[in-house]
Design a protein around this motif. Structure first.
Motif: not given
Lengths: 378, 259
Positions: A41-42, A65-68, A356, B178, B181-184, B226, B230
């Protein structure tokens, strides 16, 4: 390396097929091609065998703190940047420096071999070119040249790709590094949409780049092609809405070691070191001696280190920076202020990775602004 | 290694635990013969038939203290050991069984056992360091094989083992994972957990369970905030901090704040 001639800098247009030929040519000339791929997912930089490995039609959405990733459009390079920095390959997480073998009363010292691997980076962003230039200063200038870095760097072919989008975490324009690549590449591509497909405006930045371009199926760029690529870069620039005010920033940070904001950020900071790991300029390492069980062989291994750990500032008697507050202040003050004294350039290129990939979304641009505004950290 | 070299005498002891940590010693496989060559494995019930007699240069202690018998035995082992090393989460923080700390032990016993009168147990499961001086603690549930070998190699050379107390995140990034926490948005204890496992779970896109216990200067409160952002509720956060290292003060206190 840079060739400043008209013939070298005149733009050509490469189509997607031509991009595939470029990758194949690099393989044929013995390069290991690294570029954007989609994993977990990256968009991460990894082996690229053909254009089918590229994250075509995927774009990223980024915040603190967010990546989609999400599907959007048909661009090969529609994403901005992911968690991988190119330092992972030029300055890898672990590097053996030398080893010893003891036997018959003698100790033999063997230096680690220097890699002669030829690397090609595909999809280097303007901020990342700036980051490579910063690490060049660290590892190549001065009295302590890193022979491993130097060898990888000498054999490196760089294909920059100008951004057509910006993430909400990007702030390259305020750091003077992007979004358009200006120097430090062999080839620079700008992706734009045509009536049939995507195309790339290609400009050579070195003799090697010009030679490579001459072997590829291209056509001279028309004014319409140039306008389309200029528009793509302008779109990225217009989307950048984060910035750091760099005027007087160095004295500002140095004169505010007791600002209450440092306590505030320390209450949020996990001191997990993610910011330093993803930062494309953070270069610190530690060395460890690794011995085998019978004590015959020992090796000295260099690995990435972070100023967010207590070991980092450990000297005889204990750690100098015992608190997360001291560690965050050290990192940010070095990055934005004392780095300039040390290397003649800021340590921040405005890529936004530290924002991020901070699990709690701490934003260096907000922290710098808070120190400036006299915000008491409330 | 020179034959004349003194081979340290090792004893491996089990307290309340699952055996996983001491079995990690047998899992060393390729290095096992080298270990057996370098140290005299004098007492190790999982591997040898020898009895527990005499003095040990090195004692590996697995498990937590949960009975009066164990509380007495650890004093005896300490008195007969030059260097005592606690192996794993149970020995260093009490283990999963420390969930009983603060609860009604007799109620558990009555519920679980047909003949509660035969059960003799303390009200708490506590780490070895609560009872005797511990020279070194190796974290993990179970301990990591490469760290166990480093521990043995370092002990043989008289140097401090290299088992950094920083976050799992450093191992995770060095491995090229990856961030889950950040990506999912996956809850992950990595940022507050002691390194050592090589970021095993995030490497398989799972959040960290905190098997290695709290890292140095763990900011559990900021992570919990945090996690709540979420979407984790109090109960989920409380449970996340209440597993194999539930007795470690940083995790225990954060769990309490979410009861």
């Amino acid at each position: 390396m840079l060739v400043e001639t008209d013939s070298c800098n005149s733009p050509f247009v490469l189509d997607a097929n031509g991009l595939g030929r470029l990758i194949a040519s690099l393989h044929a000339s013995g390069h290991r091609v690294l570029g954007p791929t989609r994993r977990d997912n990256a968009v991460v930089y990894d082996e690229v065998r053909s254009t089918s490995d590229l994250p075509r039609g995927w774009v990223d959405e980024q915040a603190g703190g967010h990546y989609r990733l999400k599907r959007e459009g048909e661009a090969y390079f529609g994403y901005t940047i992911g968690p991988t920095a190119w330092k992972s390959f030029l300055h890898p997480p672990k590097q053996s420096l030398w080893s010893t073998k003891t036997g018959n009363g003698q100790t033999e010292i063997r230096p680690a071999s220097i890699s002669d691997e030829k690397l090609a980076f595909l999809g280097v962003r303007a901020c990342e070119l700036a980051a490579i230039a910063v690490q060049d200063k660290v590892f190549l200038d001065g009295a302590y040249r890193d022979p491993h870095y130097a060898a990888r760097r000498a054999n490196l072919f760089i294909i920059a790709v100008n951004c057509g989008r910006a993430a909400s975490t990007c702030f390259c324009s305020s750091m003077g590094t992007g979004p358009k690549a200006r120097e430090g590449y062999d080839l620079a591509l700008t992706e734009f949409i045509t009536s049939e497909d995507v195309a790339f405006l290609a400009v050579a930045g070195s003799k090697e780049g010009a030679e490579m371009l001459s072997t590829l199926p291209t056509r001279p760029a028309t004014q319409a092609d140039i306008d389309a690529s200029t528009e793509a870069t302008a779109q990225a620039e217009s989307q950048i809405n984060r910035r750091i005010d760099t005027s007087g920033l160095s004295p500002l940070l140095k004169e505010n070691p007791d600002h209450p904001r440092w306590n505030d950020v320390a209450s949020r900071c996990l001191n997990c070191a993610n910011c330093t790991m993803v930062c494309p300029t953070c270069f610190c390492t530690k060395v460890e001696e690794v011995s085998d069980l019978d004590g015959v062989e020992t090796s000295r291994v260099q690995s990435w280190a972070s100023c967010f750990t207590s070991d980092f500032s450990y000297i005889h008697g204990g750690a100098v920076r015992t608190t997360p507050k001291a560690r965050y202040r050290q990192w940010m003050t070095h990055k934005l202020a004392t780095w300039v004294d040390q290397f003649g350039t800021s340590g921040c290129v405005g890529c936004g990775r530290c924002i991020t990939w901070c699990p709690v979304g701490i934003d260096i641009t907000e922290e710098a602004a808070a120190i400036r505004s006299g915000n008491k950290g409330g | 290694m020179a034959k004349s070299r003194h081979r340290p005498r090792l004893g491996v002891f089990k307290f309340s635990s699952c055996d996983g940590c001491q079995l990690s010693l047998l899992d060393c496989e390729d290095e096992l013969l080298a270990i057996a060559g370098a140290i005299d494995i004098a007492y190790f019930p999982e591997a040898t038939r020898s009895d527990d007699v005499g003095h040990y240069d090195l004692a590996f202690v697995e498990g937590s203290v949960t009975t009066t018998h164990e509380a007495e035995l650890i004093l005896d082992i300490r008195a007969r050991s030059s260097t005592l090393i606690a192996l794993g989460a149970c020995a260093s923080s009490g283990g999963i069984q420390a969930l009983k700390n603060g609860a009604e032990t007799n109620a558990f016993i009555d519920t679980v056992y047909a003949h509660p009168e035969f059960i003799k147990t303390l009200d708490t499961a506590t780490p070895i360091s609560d009872h005797v001086t511990v020279d070194f603690e190796l974290r993990g549930c179970p301990v990591a094989k490469h760290q166990l070998i480093e521990l043995v190699a370092a002990t043989l050379r008289g140097r401090k083992p290299q088992t950094p107390a920083y976050a799992i995140c450093i191992e995770c990034k060095m491995a090229g994972n990856v961030c889950v926490m950040v990506a999912n948005g996956t809850p992950c204890l990595g940022p507050v957990t002691h390194a050592g496992c090589g970021a095993l779970c995030p490497g398989y896109t799972r959040g960290c369970y905190g098997c290695f216990g709290p890292k140095e200067t763990a900011n559990t409160a900021a992570l919990a905030t945090r996690l709540a952002d979420h979407g984790a509720d109090k109960r989920q956060i409380q449970r996340l901090f209440s597993t194999f290292n539930t007795g470690a003060p940083a995790f225990r206190d954060e769990a309490k704040r979410h009861e």
